[in-house]
Design a protein around this motif. Structure first.
Motif, PDB file in Angstrom:
ATOM      1  N   THR A  51      18.080   8.047 -13.577  1.00 50.10           N
ATOM      2  CA  THR A  51      16.680   8.282 -14.027  1.00 50.10           C
ATOM      3  C   THR A  51      16.772   8.829 -15.551  1.00 50.10           C
ATOM      4  N   HIS A  52      17.851   9.829 -15.640  1.00 45.04           N
ATOM      5  CA  HIS A  52      18.096  10.420 -16.875  1.00 45.04           C
ATOM      6  C   HIS A  52      19.462  10.140 -17.459  1.00 45.04           C
ATOM      7  N   THR A  53      19.686   9.637 -18.745  1.00 38.23           N
ATOM      8  CA  THR A  53      20.997   9.475 -19.320  1.00 38.23           C
ATOM      9  C   THR A  53      20.855  10.136 -20.703  1.00 38.23           C
ATOM     10  N   ALA A  54      22.038  10.648 -21.170  1.00 42.69           N
ATOM     11  CA  ALA A  54      22.015  11.149 -22.543  1.00 42.69           C
ATOM     12  C   ALA A  54      23.175  10.253 -23.387  1.00 42.69           C
ATOM     13  N   PHE A  55      22.999   9.644 -24.457  1.00 44.98           N
ATOM     14  CA  PHE A  55      24.006   8.910 -25.295  1.00 44.98           C
ATOM     15  C   PHE A  55      24.274   9.750 -26.535  1.00 44.98           C
ATOM     16  N   ARG A  56      25.575   9.855 -26.997  1.00 46.03           N
ATOM     17  CA  ARG A  56      26.049  10.385 -28.194  1.00 46.03           C
ATOM     18  C   ARG A  56      26.545   9.246 -29.053  1.00 46.03           C
ATOM     19  N   ILE A  57      25.769   8.996 -30.017  1.00 50.03           N
ATOM     20  CA  ILE A  57      26.241   7.782 -30.972  1.00 50.03           C
ATOM     21  C   ILE A  57      26.671   8.528 -32.081  1.00 50.03           C
TER      22      ILE A  57
END
Length: 130
Positions: A51-57
């Motif tokens: 449901t919730h995801t964080a991406f560090r690009i």
């Protein structure tokens, strides 16, 4: 001449310092759509598409929970992230997530090999943070 060189060096240093953070970006994404087609259960589908995801690009690399490290391709207002997922049977399949910064939407899909049920994946909205 010394002043001109110093001024040029400071300008270049400032450009480098301000350009580098522009490549780094964190996206916080919330899933609003999920297809469990091809999965044994809805909970299995949710394990691939939380449901919730964080991406560090950071440049051409990305770290995304729960996927681990991946690669990034950018074109205009679109960012395509690809993660190699190791399955319990030892095979690796790619997870592709496309983010459109113009409308804040993303679409995620497992790229299954031929012969497997293709899953439409999941989608939702992301917002840049930091």
């Amino acid at each position: 001449m010394h002043r001109s060189f110093l001024r040029t060096a400071l300008t270049v240093a400032t450009l480098i310092a301000t350009a580098a953070p522009a490549l780094a970006q964190t996206l916080e994404c919330t899933r609003t759509r999920l297809s469990s087609n091809g999965f044994g259960s809805n909970s299995t589908a949710e394990s691939f598409f939380p449901t919730h995801t964080a991406f560090r690009i950071d440049g051409d690399t990305v770290l995304g929970a729960p996927y681990g490290p991946g690669s990034v391709l950018r074109s205009e207002d679109r960012v395509t992230m690809t993660f190699p997922l190791l399955l319990s049977n030892g095979k690796t399949i790619p997870m592709r997530i496309r983010y459109n910064s113009a409308n804040g939407r993303y679409a995620a899909q497992l790229l299954m090999p031929s012969g497997y049920i293709q899953n439409p994946g999941a989608g939702g909205r992301c917002r840049p943070r930091g």
